[in-house]
Design a protein around this motif. Structure first.
Motif, PDB file in Angstrom:
ATOM      1  N   SER A  85       1.218  -1.324  -0.139  1.00 40.03           N
ATOM      2  CA  SER A  85       0.019   0.241  -0.669  1.00 40.03           C
ATOM      3  C   SER A  85       0.993   1.600  -0.369  1.00 40.03           C
ATOM      4  N   THR A  86       1.927   1.293   0.769  1.00 36.59           N
ATOM      5  CA  THR A  86       2.693   2.404   0.602  1.00 36.59           C
ATOM      6  C   THR A  86       3.196   2.738  -0.498  1.00 36.59           C
ATOM      7  N   SER A  87       4.041   1.553  -1.310  1.00 36.57           N
ATOM      8  CA  SER A  87       4.312   1.431  -2.953  1.00 36.57           C
ATOM      9  C   SER A  87       3.353   2.306  -2.913  1.00 36.57           C
ATOM     10  N   ARG A  88       2.020   2.064  -3.830  1.00 40.57           N
ATOM     11  CA  ARG A  88       0.610   2.421  -3.916  1.00 40.57           C
ATOM     12  C   ARG A  88       0.847   3.959  -3.346  1.00 40.57           C
ATOM     13  N   HIS A  89       0.252   4.087  -2.700  1.00 37.69           N
ATOM     14  CA  HIS A  89       0.563   5.660  -2.592  1.00 37.69           C
ATOM     15  C   HIS A  89       1.773   6.396  -3.410  1.00 37.69           C
ATOM     16  N   PHE A  90       3.315   6.042  -2.711  1.00 40.63           N
ATOM     17  CA  PHE A  90       4.123   6.726  -3.686  1.00 40.63           C
ATOM     18  C   PHE A  90       3.928   6.715  -5.663  1.00 40.63           C
ATOM     19  N   LEU A  91       3.656   5.805  -5.486  1.00 39.66           N
ATOM     20  CA  LEU A  91       3.377   5.801  -7.260  1.00 39.66           C
ATOM     21  C   LEU A  91       2.733   6.854  -7.879  1.00 39.66           C
TER      22      LEU A  91
ATOM     23  N   ALA B  15       2.442  -2.438 -10.023  1.00 39.66           N
ATOM     24  CA  ALA B  15       3.177  -2.260  -8.793  1.00 39.66           C
ATOM     25  C   ALA B  15       3.259  -3.441  -7.562  1.00 39.66           C
ATOM     26  N   SER B  16       1.640  -3.106  -7.647  1.00 38.50           N
ATOM     27  CA  SER B  16       1.334  -3.745  -6.305  1.00 38.50           C
ATOM     28  C   SER B  16       1.632  -5.315  -6.634  1.00 38.50           C
ATOM     29  N   GLU B  17       1.814  -6.368  -7.493  1.00 40.72           N
ATOM     30  CA  GLU B  17       1.805  -7.563  -7.851  1.00 40.72           C
ATOM     31  C   GLU B  17       3.145  -7.794  -8.188  1.00 40.72           C
ATOM     32  N   LEU B  18       4.163  -6.576  -8.625  1.00 42.51           N
ATOM     33  CA  LEU B  18       5.721  -6.397  -8.350  1.00 42.51           C
ATOM     34  C   LEU B  18       6.080  -6.856  -7.124  1.00 42.51           C
TER      35      LEU B  18
ATOM     36  N   GLY C 193      -0.277 -13.037 -11.209  1.00 45.67           N
ATOM     37  CA  GLY C 193      -0.059 -11.632 -11.348  1.00 45.67           C
ATOM     38  C   GLY C 193       1.143 -11.445 -12.041  1.00 45.67           C
ATOM     39  N   LEU C 194       1.846 -12.416 -12.674  1.00 45.07           N
ATOM     40  CA  LEU C 194       2.069 -12.064 -13.384  1.00 45.07           C
ATOM     41  C   LEU C 194       2.316 -12.535 -15.174  1.00 45.07           C
ATOM     42  N   PHE C 195       0.840 -12.333 -15.027  1.00 45.41           N
ATOM     43  CA  PHE C 195       0.306 -12.755 -15.892  1.00 45.41           C
ATOM     44  C   PHE C 195      -0.460 -11.773 -15.993  1.00 45.41           C
ATOM     45  N   LEU C 196      -0.966 -10.423 -14.333  1.00 42.05           N
ATOM     46  CA  LEU C 196      -1.843  -9.576 -15.501  1.00 42.05           C
ATOM     47  C   LEU C 196      -0.737  -8.192 -15.496  1.00 42.05           C
TER      48      LEU C 196
END
Length: 182
Positions: free
Chosen positions: A24-30, A50-53, A116-119
């Protein structure tokens, strides 16, 4: 690396502790970085990728327990999220300490994870991984229209995790100067 340095228009990056909340922090950052660089037209896809990675990076190198034990917290690794703006695309890179290459896995219809990687593959122009600083970086490139603005700040790219760049060397010199002054 999926791009050449001279193609870069902007860079933003963040180091996070490899725990569940890093997603969730990475999502806010992006979300903030995409808005800042006028690339928020692809926000939904970028946040999903980004969430998947980041989720994969934490699963392979971090602590995934809801209430981790103290011993688990003492040996936490970092996950680095980097957003690189090119002329008509962005690249999301996620570094972790594992050298295990990501692989597409076949998930059956009943599986709760494994897609995830398929998405990522469906949303990205291209994606891949490379070895970096004792671990690896997994990246995905997403197209953006219209072209992104040029970088208007310092013009220096931040160093890759584990690699000293111009800013890190400058900080070392400042620190050395402070040590001798005291």
């Amino acid at each position: 690396m999926p791009y050449q340095i001279r193609q870069v228009r902007f860079v933003d990056q963040l180091a996070l502790t490899a725990v569940k909340s890093a997603v969730s922090t990475s999502r806010h950052f992006l979300r903030f970085a995409l808005s800042k660089w006028h690339a928020d037209v692809i926000e939904e896809d970028a946040l999903l990728v980004a969430s998947e990675l980041v989720t994969n990076a934490i699963a392979i190198t971090g602590v995934v327990a809801e209430k981790p034990m103290w011993g688990e917290l003492e040996r936490l690794d970092l996950v680095h999220v980097r957003l690189v703006g090119l002329r008509d695309s962005i690249v999301i890179e996620v570094w972790d300490v594992s050298s295990e290459t990501p692989a597409l896995k076949r998930a059956d219809d009943e599986a709760e994870d494994g897609r995830g990687l398929f998405l990522v593959q469906q949303l990205a122009r291209r994606w891949g991984s490379f070895r970096a600083g004792g671990g690896k970086a997994v990246w995905a490139e997403l197209g953006v229209r219209p072209p992104l603005p040029r970088q208007q700040e310092s013009g220096h790219l931040p160093a890759r995790p584990g690699v000293a760049g111009p800013d890190a060397m400058f900080l070392r010199r400042v620190l050395a100067g402070l040590d001798t002054a005291l």
